[in-house]
Design a protein around this motif. Sequence first.
Motif, PDB file in Angstrom:
ATOM      1  N   ARG A  13       2.798  -6.522   7.811  1.00 65.82           N
ATOM      2  CA  ARG A  13       2.090  -5.252   7.761  1.00 65.82           C
ATOM      3  C   ARG A  13       2.834  -4.268   6.871  1.00 65.82           C
ATOM      4  NH1 ARG A  13       1.419  -1.656  13.105  1.00 65.82           N
ATOM      5  NH2 ARG A  13       3.473  -0.934  12.437  1.00 65.82           N
ATOM      6  N   TYR A  14       2.070  -3.549   6.019  1.00 57.62           N
ATOM      7  CA  TYR A  14       2.638  -2.545   5.138  1.00 57.62           C
ATOM      8  C   TYR A  14       1.903  -1.224   5.336  1.00 57.62           C
ATOM      9  CZ  TYR A  14       4.637  -6.577   2.677  1.00 57.62           C
ATOM     10  OH  TYR A  14       5.317  -7.725   2.359  1.00 57.62           O
ATOM     11  N   GLU A  15       2.641  -0.127   5.296  1.00 59.84           N
ATOM     12  CA  GLU A  15       2.015   1.187   5.370  1.00 59.84           C
ATOM     13  C   GLU A  15       1.610   1.623   3.968  1.00 59.84           C
ATOM     14  OE1 GLU A  15       2.722   5.754   7.028  1.00 59.84           O
ATOM     15  OE2 GLU A  15       4.289   4.212   7.285  1.00 59.84           O
ATOM     16  N   LEU A  16       0.367   2.050   3.820  1.00 55.80           N
ATOM     17  CA  LEU A  16      -0.137   2.523   2.539  1.00 55.80           C
ATOM     18  C   LEU A  16       0.095   4.021   2.413  1.00 55.80           C
ATOM     19  CD1 LEU A  16      -3.539   0.595   2.210  1.00 55.80           C
ATOM     20  CD2 LEU A  16      -1.263  -0.095   1.464  1.00 55.80           C
ATOM     21  N   ASP A  17       0.218   4.456   1.174  1.00 54.63           N
ATOM     22  CA  ASP A  17       0.397   5.878   0.890  1.00 54.63           C
ATOM     23  C   ASP A  17      -0.951   6.582   0.934  1.00 54.63           C
ATOM     24  OD1 ASP A  17       3.138   5.435   0.444  1.00 54.63           O
ATOM     25  OD2 ASP A  17       2.700   4.774  -1.612  1.00 54.63           O
ATOM     26  N   LEU A  18      -0.983   7.791   1.525  1.00 60.59           N
ATOM     27  CA  LEU A  18      -2.205   8.579   1.638  1.00 60.59           C
ATOM     28  C   LEU A  18      -2.022   9.943   0.993  1.00 60.59           C
ATOM     29  CD1 LEU A  18      -3.094   7.939   5.400  1.00 60.59           C
ATOM     30  CD2 LEU A  18      -4.143   6.850   3.417  1.00 60.59           C
ATOM     31  N   TYR A  19      -3.133  10.555   0.625  1.00 57.85           N
ATOM     32  CA  TYR A  19      -3.126  11.965   0.258  1.00 57.85           C
ATOM     33  C   TYR A  19      -3.296  12.778   1.533  1.00 57.85           C
ATOM     34  CZ  TYR A  19      -3.671  10.904  -4.727  1.00 57.85           C
ATOM     35  OH  TYR A  19      -3.471  10.476  -6.018  1.00 57.85           O
ATOM     36  N   LYS A  20      -2.321  13.568   1.862  1.00 53.64           N
ATOM     37  CA  LYS A  20      -2.376  14.316   3.111  1.00 53.64           C
ATOM     38  C   LYS A  20      -3.514  15.329   3.118  1.00 53.64           C
ATOM     39  CE  LYS A  20       1.241  12.172   4.628  1.00 53.64           C
ATOM     40  NZ  LYS A  20       1.060  11.104   5.629  1.00 53.64           N
ATOM     41  N   GLU A  21      -3.896  15.823   1.931  1.00 46.53           N
ATOM     42  CA  GLU A  21      -4.942  16.844   1.876  1.00 46.53           C
ATOM     43  C   GLU A  21      -6.341  16.259   1.991  1.00 46.53           C
ATOM     44  OE1 GLU A  21      -3.832  15.794  -2.415  1.00 46.53           O
ATOM     45  OE2 GLU A  21      -2.841  16.096  -0.477  1.00 46.53           O
ATOM     46  N   GLN A  46     -15.870   7.131   2.104  1.00 47.35           N
ATOM     47  CA  GLN A  46     -14.959   6.706   1.053  1.00 47.35           C
ATOM     48  C   GLN A  46     -13.911   7.806   0.829  1.00 47.35           C
ATOM     49  OE1 GLN A  46     -17.572   5.848  -2.180  1.00 47.35           O
ATOM     50  NE2 GLN A  46     -18.468   4.061  -1.196  1.00 47.35           N
ATOM     51  N   PHE A  47     -12.668   7.390   0.712  1.00 48.36           N
ATOM     52  CA  PHE A  47     -11.606   8.354   0.465  1.00 48.36           C
ATOM     53  C   PHE A  47     -10.628   7.769  -0.544  1.00 48.36           C
ATOM     54  CE2 PHE A  47     -10.445   5.777   4.094  1.00 48.36           C
ATOM     55  CZ  PHE A  47      -9.109   5.447   3.888  1.00 48.36           C
ATOM     56  N   ARG A  48      -9.863   8.618  -1.146  1.00 55.20           N
ATOM     57  CA  ARG A  48      -8.955   8.192  -2.209  1.00 55.20           C
ATOM     58  C   ARG A  48      -7.531   8.039  -1.682  1.00 55.20           C
ATOM     59  NH1 ARG A  48     -10.440  11.226  -7.938  1.00 55.20           N
ATOM     60  NH2 ARG A  48     -12.709  10.912  -7.827  1.00 55.20           N
ATOM     61  N   ILE A  49      -6.872   7.028  -2.219  1.00 55.06           N
ATOM     62  CA  ILE A  49      -5.439   6.871  -2.004  1.00 55.06           C
ATOM     63  C   ILE A  49      -4.786   6.718  -3.369  1.00 55.06           C
ATOM     64  CG2 ILE A  49      -5.731   5.831   0.277  1.00 55.06           C
ATOM     65  CD1 ILE A  49      -5.252   3.103  -0.970  1.00 55.06           C
ATOM     66  N   PRO A  50      -3.530   7.139  -3.520  1.00 51.92           N
ATOM     67  CA  PRO A  50      -2.884   7.068  -4.836  1.00 51.92           C
ATOM     68  C   PRO A  50      -2.547   5.633  -5.224  1.00 51.92           C
ATOM     69  CG  PRO A  50      -1.321   7.811  -3.173  1.00 51.92           C
ATOM     70  CD  PRO A  50      -2.658   7.766  -2.499  1.00 51.92           C
ATOM     71  N   ALA A  51      -2.603   5.345  -6.519  1.00 51.78           N
ATOM     72  CA  ALA A  51      -2.263   4.006  -7.033  1.00 51.78           C
ATOM     73  C   ALA A  51      -0.756   3.895  -7.209  1.00 51.78           C
ATOM     74  CB  ALA A  51      -2.994   3.742  -8.335  1.00 51.78           C
ATOM     75  N   THR A  52      -0.045   4.084  -6.101  1.00 53.76           N
ATOM     76  CA  THR A  52       1.403   3.919  -6.125  1.00 53.76           C
ATOM     77  C   THR A  52       1.744   2.438  -6.200  1.00 53.76           C
ATOM     78  OG1 THR A  52       1.471   3.864  -3.729  1.00 53.76           O
ATOM     79  CG2 THR A  52       1.720   6.023  -4.772  1.00 53.76           C
ATOM     80  N   ASN A  53       3.010   2.145  -6.494  1.00 50.92           N
ATOM     81  CA  ASN A  53       3.423   0.738  -6.514  1.00 50.92           C
ATOM     82  C   ASN A  53       3.172   0.081  -5.161  1.00 50.92           C
ATOM     83  OD1 ASN A  53       4.256   0.841  -9.174  1.00 50.92           O
ATOM     84  ND2 ASN A  53       6.369   1.418  -8.650  1.00 50.92           N
ATOM     85  N   ASN A  54       3.368   0.846  -4.102  1.00 54.07           N
ATOM     86  CA  ASN A  54       3.168   0.329  -2.756  1.00 54.07           C
ATOM     87  C   ASN A  54       1.715  -0.078  -2.533  1.00 54.07           C
ATOM     88  OD1 ASN A  54       4.021  -0.221  -0.033  1.00 54.07           O
ATOM     89  ND2 ASN A  54       2.928   1.626   0.585  1.00 54.07           N
ATOM     90  N   ASN A  55       0.770   0.759  -2.990  1.00 53.55           N
ATOM     91  CA  ASN A  55      -0.648   0.480  -2.793  1.00 53.55           C
ATOM     92  C   ASN A  55      -1.185  -0.545  -3.784  1.00 53.55           C
ATOM     93  OD1 ASN A  55      -0.559   2.370  -0.773  1.00 53.55           O
ATOM     94  ND2 ASN A  55      -1.657   3.960  -1.903  1.00 53.55           N
ATOM     95  N   SER A  56      -0.613  -0.583  -4.983  1.00 53.92           N
ATOM     96  CA  SER A  56      -1.164  -1.421  -6.048  1.00 53.92           C
ATOM     97  C   SER A  56      -1.023  -2.904  -5.763  1.00 53.92           C
ATOM     98  CB  SER A  56      -0.482  -1.088  -7.384  1.00 53.92           C
ATOM     99  OG  SER A  56      -0.775   0.236  -7.769  1.00 53.92           O
ATOM    100  N   LYS A  57      -0.072  -3.290  -4.916  1.00 53.24           N
ATOM    101  CA  LYS A  57       0.078  -4.717  -4.649  1.00 53.24           C
ATOM    102  C   LYS A  57      -1.084  -5.258  -3.821  1.00 53.24           C
ATOM    103  CE  LYS A  57       3.289  -3.914  -0.782  1.00 53.24           C
ATOM    104  NZ  LYS A  57       4.681  -4.093  -0.372  1.00 53.24           N
ATOM    105  N   PHE A  58      -1.857  -4.350  -3.220  1.00 55.93           N
ATOM    106  CA  PHE A  58      -3.020  -4.782  -2.465  1.00 55.93           C
ATOM    107  C   PHE A  58      -4.295  -4.734  -3.304  1.00 55.93           C
ATOM    108  CE2 PHE A  58      -0.059  -3.514   0.830  1.00 55.93           C
ATOM    109  CZ  PHE A  58      -0.140  -4.597   1.693  1.00 55.93           C
ATOM    110  N   PHE A  59      -4.388  -3.743  -4.200  1.00 48.46           N
ATOM    111  CA  PHE A  59      -5.611  -3.577  -4.992  1.00 48.46           C
ATOM    112  C   PHE A  59      -5.267  -3.693  -6.468  1.00 48.46           C
ATOM    113  CE2 PHE A  59      -6.215  -1.005  -1.122  1.00 48.46           C
ATOM    114  CZ  PHE A  59      -7.216  -1.769  -0.560  1.00 48.46           C
ATOM    115  N   LYS A  60      -5.610  -4.849  -7.028  1.00 46.26           N
ATOM    116  CA  LYS A  60      -5.246  -5.142  -8.419  1.00 46.26           C
ATOM    117  C   LYS A  60      -6.189  -4.410  -9.376  1.00 46.26           C
ATOM    118  CE  LYS A  60      -3.423  -9.722  -7.292  1.00 46.26           C
ATOM    119  NZ  LYS A  60      -3.526  -9.558  -5.857  1.00 46.26           N
TER     120      LYS A  60
END
Length: 872
Positions: A13-21, A46-60
């Motif tokens: 399990r990995y925690e994804l980065d979110l936009y707090k706002e 639908q909501f947005r999350i940043p394309a950080t390195n952490n998130n990008s490994k899940f969504f290519k």
Amino acid sequence: MNVQLYAYEGTTRYELDLYKEEPIKITLSAEEITDPTQINSTFSRQFRIPATNNNSKFFKYWYTSGVLDFDVTQKVTAEIHVDGIIYTTGQLRLVAAYENNTSDRIDFEVVFLGETKSFSSQVGDGYMNSLDCVDAAHVLSLTFLENSWLEPWDSTTTYVTGDYVWRSAPAYNNPAIGDTWVATTNNTNSEPDLGSSDWSRVTTTQRVGSPVPVRYILADRGYPYGDPDTNGFVDQEPVPGAPNVSEIAVDGSNVSTGGVAGAGTHPDAFTKSTNPLYITQFTPIVQVKYLVDKIFDQTDYTYTDDSVFNDDWFQKLYIDGIATGFPFTPSGDGYSYATTLVQQIPSPQSVPYPYPIIFPTVAQNNANAYNPSTGIYTCPVDGSYTFEAELTGRLDEIVDYIDCRITIAFFKNGAQVGSSIQQQGPGPFFFSFTGSNKLTVTANFNAGDEVQFYITDLTDQGSPTTDGGYITTGSFACTGSPQQIAVNDLLKSDLKIIDWYKSILTKFRLVMVPDIQNPSQFKIQPWKDYIASGETYDWTYKLDHKKDIKMEPLFFDQTADIVFTDQEDIDVTNTYQQDTFGEVYGTRRFVSGNELLSDSKDITTEFAPTPVSQIEGLFQFETDFIIPKLYERGEETVRLHGHLRHDPITPVQRLLFWNGLQRTITVDSGGAPVNVTWYYTDGANTKNSSQAPLLKNGFTRYPRASYVTEIPTVSTTLNLNWRKQYPYYAYPGAPNTIGQQGEDVYQRYWRTYINNIYSPRARKMTAYFNLDSEDMRQLTFDDLIWIKDSYWRIQKVYDAPLGEIATVKVELIKLLNYVGPVGTSSTIFDPADFPDTVDINSGGATNAIYLQQTDRWAQWAVETGNGPAPSE
């Protein structure tokens, strides 16, 4: 409050980065819990999350000609947590990707889908015959046939078949499966009660478990015929393997041996000892619960113990096992053939050997015995099997003076079976286990044995001979197996699993709700039992009076009429029904009579009705001998039979209740009750209904399935049709209403729901409530919501933000006939008396509002005499 979004890669399990706002918002809708194919049983906007390195490994994502693109099929298992506590689980899908060159930022737009959609996704688009039913494969014999008619052992059942006995638990100290009893001179008084002479007495008895989930019933499914002669007559022919022609019919000429006077002429009737019914002419039926369990087995989900699938009545529910237009049940084999192309052979220094090889491309899989995901072949039945494997490829050398060596073998249940074979040579070594060099084993296996192909060794006396290599081609095959009945061959190849399952939910108006404590487990119950069965919450003080409260009749969302119907079919009885009355048997037309409504809608399933009637030859008699007719009438007359040919069909899926073994009593033309004796055979041995296990208390019996739980019907009978319709049979000594007592599925499972939404008193309230994440976490659709002076149920919650207290839009449906717990007052004070502005910084909307209004509640209780005065 803090919201966390987690995604899974395998079991990690990995925690994804979110936009707090941009908070995640959840919408809940009660309607979607009845349809597993709906995507929004629990879903977020639908909501947005940043394309950080952490998130990008899940969504290519990638660039094509300078344009941002992404994999539209990408989805991951996900969880939402609030303050470290799991809120819900489901599936996260990527729906869009955004690139902002000004801010040099890339965003993923994702949507969170709830558990019922994940269930539907895992079930996929497979067809019923693709279910893994290898554990129910069997060899059809007289013993298996007779065992399929008997009931699972319980504390009140005692019967014998062959050397097996079901015994009464109180008398025999709750025997377990496998317990034996042997008659001796010291325990003759404790001998199991085998009943009267109806039963065969045995000296050694053993209790066996419940029969497999396939039973065999009597149903007329047609016969093979020869070509018509010049006069247009045809002769019935025997089914393959049968020693004689046999028709499921009663003949009037053999009264002394079990026929019925006045039944007419049926020279090939199975009531004659010369024309016993061949075992393949019995019709298989498959337990619905068994198939539901197989559907769940191919997902990550289960259902709760109190779900309807575990109810006694549901376990007597079956479908027909006729997947072909044959007038018999053909035996098959367990042959399979699967292949592989390029596949790595790892170094023996990096992975342990023996090393299993998987052949993922399946060309043949007759009994669904081979699993292309694991490479395991599960033997369906006991007997002799032959397995073959071919393999070609290359091994790389470690050093040039050591020959590469490879050994292959088959394994059974983790241990080698048969001989291994080996090849070796200088590297790079190109091995070829093909043709006369292929691996072969023939041996006896038991049902459930697991067979797999392995590369067993790449060493020489424990020393590695190669760094590994690769497979170029390979195949695994079962080329010899016993003849057997594979349950997959009894299931429809043109009916999708999800459509079949949805039809079960629809027929009984079932809801499918993730368990609040375990989201991977569903609670599945009839709507009428589920609604208003949960916790009670008082939301009076949560109501936001600054916003509009909309109250409207519930029926405005409905059509004027509803047609509840099943599928048409071409069998003889359904054809008569459809041609004569212009509608499917058991159709119900609900007419609201509300002039404010218009249009009509259909509620239907993938099933066709199965009206049952008297056995051939007994149409003019009152009789217990009632069976399904699953054939269509041909054009030619059957010689000496006096009726048109019975041509086999491939019926639309049928839903039936197992009625058990029932009497054959028929009132003959002289008004006398007659026991009808009938015969059956496996070709070597012939038995009849005057023997065990069909004879009981002097009555001959037969295995019956029908559309009702019992015949004659009683007040508690359940009828699988939408409307109780006049039956196509006459029962001895029974009134014309014989088939119309009890309830149909509409009356038992749909009527309350329909009455609630069409009643002129029904109301839908749309209002805003101050809710927090804890309110949302606890909420389920079976909960009761008390508001001012009445009970309501949640219909829909719109965009409830997680991690914060907010005013949330909610739709509620008034519960018209709900009687609250003893002591519940019907005169709650008006919430308009409460202040509209509250301090919500004291630990959540619930606590904040409650604490500020506790004194007012206590004051009201004293004023109305409903409670003690507030403490000083």
